[in-house]
Design an enzyme around this catalytic site. Structure first.
Site, PDB file in Angstrom:
ATOM      1  N   GLY A  42       0.768  -1.253   0.000  1.00 15.49           N
ATOM      2  CA  GLY A  42       0.000   0.000   0.000  1.00 15.49           C
ATOM      3  C   GLY A  42       0.792   1.291   0.000  1.00 15.49           C
ATOM      4  N   ASP A 100      -5.665   1.815  10.584  1.00 11.32           N
ATOM      5  CA  ASP A 100      -7.065   1.589  10.927  1.00 11.32           C
ATOM      6  C   ASP A 100      -7.151   1.165  12.394  1.00 11.32           C
ATOM      7  OD1 ASP A 100      -9.705   0.939  11.083  1.00 11.32           O
ATOM      8  OD2 ASP A 100      -9.697  -0.568   9.500  1.00 11.32           O
ATOM      9  N   ASP A 155      -5.752  -0.547  -2.138  1.00  9.29           N
ATOM     10  CA  ASP A 155      -6.491  -1.385  -3.074  1.00  9.29           C
ATOM     11  C   ASP A 155      -7.831  -1.855  -2.552  1.00  9.29           C
ATOM     12  OD1 ASP A 155      -5.456  -3.306  -1.150  1.00  9.29           O
ATOM     13  OD2 ASP A 155      -6.054  -4.831  -2.601  1.00  9.29           O
TER      14      ASP A 155
HETATM   15  P1  IMP Z   1      -4.637  -1.931  10.768  1.00  6.98           P
HETATM   16  O1  IMP Z   1      -3.680  -2.994  11.179  1.00  6.98           O
HETATM   17  O2  IMP Z   1      -6.067  -2.247  11.152  1.00  6.98           O
HETATM   18  O3  IMP Z   1      -4.231  -0.544  11.247  1.00  6.98           O
HETATM   19  O4  IMP Z   1      -4.706  -1.909   9.215  1.00  6.98           O
HETATM   20  C1  IMP Z   1      -3.669  -1.502   8.487  1.00  6.98           C
HETATM   21  C2  IMP Z   1      -3.630  -2.123   7.093  1.00  6.98           C
HETATM   22  O5  IMP Z   1      -4.913  -2.610   6.621  1.00  6.98           O
HETATM   23  C3  IMP Z   1      -3.226  -1.026   6.158  1.00  6.98           C
HETATM   24  O6  IMP Z   1      -1.835  -0.988   6.031  1.00  6.98           O
HETATM   25  C4  IMP Z   1      -3.930  -1.404   4.884  1.00  6.98           C
HETATM   26  O7  IMP Z   1      -3.105  -2.270   4.130  1.00  6.98           O
HETATM   27  C5  IMP Z   1      -5.167  -2.141   5.316  1.00  6.98           C
HETATM   28  N1  IMP Z   1      -6.338  -1.232   5.352  1.00  6.98           N
HETATM   29  C6  IMP Z   1      -6.972  -0.754   6.441  1.00  6.98           C
HETATM   30  N2  IMP Z   1      -7.999   0.046   6.114  1.00  6.98           N
HETATM   31  C7  IMP Z   1      -8.015   0.091   4.757  1.00  6.98           C
HETATM   32  C8  IMP Z   1      -8.856   0.773   3.797  1.00  6.98           C
HETATM   33  O8  IMP Z   1      -9.806   1.511   4.124  1.00  6.98           O
HETATM   34  N3  IMP Z   1      -8.554   0.577   2.486  1.00  6.98           N
HETATM   35  C9  IMP Z   1      -7.527  -0.218   2.080  1.00  6.98           C
HETATM   36  N4  IMP Z   1      -6.722  -0.867   2.927  1.00  6.98           N
HETATM   37  C10 IMP Z   1      -6.958  -0.724   4.266  1.00  6.98           C
HETATM   38 MG    MG Z   2      -0.686  -1.080   4.561  1.00  8.56          MG
END
Ligand code: IMP
Ligand code: MG
Length: 171
Positions: A42, A100, A155
């Site tokens: 990403g 997120d 994506d």
């Molecule tokens: P976390 O571990 O929940 O903070 O999520 C982080 C990873 O999930 C990011 O690096 C993204 O690759 C993916 N991700 C989280 N939210 C989104 C979104 O809204 N669109 C696309 N990818 C997301």
């Molecule tokens: Mg990511």
């Protein structure tokens, strides 16, 4: 077929904000050498813009992680591949596309600290508020709504990474 996307930030707005982040980093690390560690896939587009805007001696490396989200509360993050050069003694900035739940970044922070960097900061293009981590993130491009965000590296089932703007999938 591409989903219907509501634009949040145009290409011009994104580029302007990334240039601001790059200037901020250039100021904060004046006279030092830095190592950017991008989280694939990403962060590849954001990192390319950010790196070119930073006016410091800059190394670029990448990591890749996978997360298994079988159950939201117990998503497990696993290292797929690691940095290719030692980061010991370096000023490292971890570069993410979006935070997120914060699970990925927390995992990577712990992991990279084992490499004994001189310092470790986090720079994310996008941040979904509500996880209580905002104070821990050093550089944030935009705070976005809790929607599924695509474009500028992010994506939806493998597609949309190449969109030059940032938006969310409507519906
Ligand atoms: P976390 O571990 O929940 O903070 O999520 C982080 C990873 O999930 C990011 O690096 C993204 O690759 C993916 N991700 C989280 N939210 C989104 C979104 O809204 N669109 C696309 N990818 C997301
Ligand atoms: Mg990511």
């Amino acid at each position: 077929m591409q989903p219907k996307i509501k634009i949040l930030y145009t290409e011009e707005e994104v580029k302007k904000r990334i240039a601001e982040l790059a200037s901020e980093i250039t100021r904060d690390y004046a006279g030092r050498e830095i190592t950017l560690v991008g989280v694939l896939k990403g962060a590849f587009i954001f990192m390319a813009d950010l790196a070119r805007g930073i006016q410091l001696d800059t190394r670029c490396d990448f990591v890749r992680v996978s997360s298994y989200k079988d159950d939201k509360a117990t998503g497990v993050v696993r290292m797929e591949f690691d940095v290719t050069q030692p980061i010991a003694g370096q000023d490292v900035i971890l570069v993410e596309d979006i935070i997120d739940s914060g699970r990925t970044i927390e995992y990577l922070k712990r992991h990279l600290m084992q490499g004994k960097p001189r310092s470790l900061k986090i720079c994310t293009l996008l941040y979904k508020d509500g996880n209580g981590l905002r104070e821990e993130i050093d550089y944030i491009g935009f705070v976005v709504p809790k929607r599924y965000i695509v474009g500028y590296g992010l994506d939806s089932m493998g597609l949309c990474r190449n969109l030059p703007y940032i938006g969310y999938i409507e519906g």
